[in-house]
Write an enzyme that holds these catalytic residues in place. Sequence first.
Site, PDB file in Angstrom:
ATOM      1  N   LYS A 107      62.846  14.873 -40.548  1.00 43.20           N
ATOM      2  CA  LYS A 107      62.532  14.377 -39.201  1.00 43.20           C
ATOM      3  C   LYS A 107      63.751  13.626 -38.720  1.00 43.20           C
ATOM      4  O   LYS A 107      64.527  13.107 -39.522  1.00 43.20           O
ATOM      5  CB  LYS A 107      61.335  13.423 -39.241  1.00 43.20           C
ATOM      6  CG  LYS A 107      60.601  13.316 -37.935  1.00 43.20           C
ATOM      7  CD  LYS A 107      59.811  14.585 -37.682  1.00 43.20           C
ATOM      8  CE  LYS A 107      58.725  14.448 -36.680  1.00 43.20           C
ATOM      9  NZ  LYS A 107      57.687  15.459 -36.922  1.00 43.20           N
TER      10      LYS A 107
HETATM   11  N1  GLU Z   1      57.599  18.238 -34.658  1.00 40.92           N
HETATM   12  C1  GLU Z   1      56.643  19.193 -35.133  1.00 40.92           C
HETATM   13  C2  GLU Z   1      55.826  18.618 -36.271  1.00 40.92           C
HETATM   14  O1  GLU Z   1      55.688  17.427 -36.387  1.00 40.92           O
HETATM   15  C3  GLU Z   1      57.254  20.560 -35.441  1.00 40.92           C
HETATM   16  C4  GLU Z   1      58.308  20.593 -36.495  1.00 40.92           C
HETATM   17  C5  GLU Z   1      58.997  21.960 -36.594  1.00 40.92           C
HETATM   18  O2  GLU Z   1      58.590  22.879 -35.912  1.00 40.92           O
HETATM   19  O3  GLU Z   1      59.948  22.041 -37.371  1.00 40.92           O
HETATM   20  O4  GLU Z   1      55.223  19.317 -37.048  1.00 40.92           O
END
Ligand code: GLU
Length: 418
Positions: A107
């Site tokens: 993240k």
């Molecule tokens: N931000 C999204 C999540 O929390 C998607 C992450 C992604 O597609 O890599 O799952």
Amino acid sequence: MDIYRHPTFDMACEQFDLVAERLQIGQVERERVKFPKRSFVVAVPVRMDDGRVQVFPGYRVQHHLSLGPTKGGLRFHPDVTLGEVAALAMWMSWKCALTNLPYGGAKGGVACDPRKLSAGEMERLTRRFTQELIPFIGPQIDIPAPDVGTNEQTMAWIMDTYSNHHGHSVPGVVTGKPVNLGGSLGRREATGRGVGYLVGRAMDVLGMDTKGATIAVQGYGNVGSVAAGSLAKHGARIIAVSDQFGGIHNAKGLDLNLLEAHLSKTRTVTGFSEADAITNAELLELPCDVLVPAALERQITAANAPRIKCRILAEGANGPTTPDADVILDQRPDIFIIPDILANAGGVVVSYFEWVQDLQSFFWTEAEVVDKLFRILETAFTQTLNYAKQEKVSMRMAALSLGIRRVWEAKKQRGLFP
Ligand code: GLU
């Protein structure tokens, strides 16, 4: 690991420790599975429209590297910190493992307020942040995606900055791009569509009917609005929605088309003439069949958990429910929880499809994407439900146990180097 200290990181650790205890993961292995493998903190200088230079803190946490490259969104929000991003990266690890994707979790984010930045400032911030991270991202290293405050345009700028550096187009460096640049059909809708599908499955299990079911959605962004739309399409009644400015309520059901028109004019759901104003806190306590928290973490706490009045709690957001709220919800068999790492997994599942399509330069129809998405969610839902029943644990404990166990096993199978 004091550098990650943050209520959300403490919460992710608390959840992990409960699971590690249940699975009897040894103390040393526990630390190996729990703490992020590597984290980057960068200073992002941006020339603002008025000529001043402002420096924003940026972060990227790559939680584990044992199952493939790392994967996860980028958040642009004033409250972003290293600890919050680390917690969200941990949850991405368990989410990817639960759905059997070949990724570790990651993240990232920049502490900024996108609402106060012009389009030009956003672009310069995104490009400079990408520049700082170039050695640490890539299709085989770490693949960012949208999250709170970022979107397809943000991903296009990242892809362009990275590609310019390499001298050729590298679409696989991010997912959630515009379809025209190698994005996948169905990616934008994937998370909300997944929430809708899983609510349907939970209703099957509970013998409920989607037709006429009442739904309250906290957070009417990309996840909440698509989840609401897909449930409404199956005959459900959306009785309340909210955003950071407040909520709106109409027991007869909101007309989502009219709401969309209001939203495109005002950029907020508040002030909608066909509904009454309520607060975000009130929305969470409305009597309804399905409550979808689809905003930020730590919304359902020990303080309001006893007063939640839904039959199904479908966690579109990451980490909306604190562990002390879980203790209370565990004593409430009237509430069926679809935990975050399952409920909102549709986004990263279709991100995986986008990455595969980019690597092969071979693109699928939307019907193929949706069909494959539902198959993966179906398997994860069934496995979680069966585990919960067999082991007599909550759906959250089941989902986390399955995810964490896979990461733990991968680390054992690969061994310790050197
Ligand atoms: N931000 C999204 C999540 O929390 C998607 C992450 C992604 O597609 O890599 O799952």
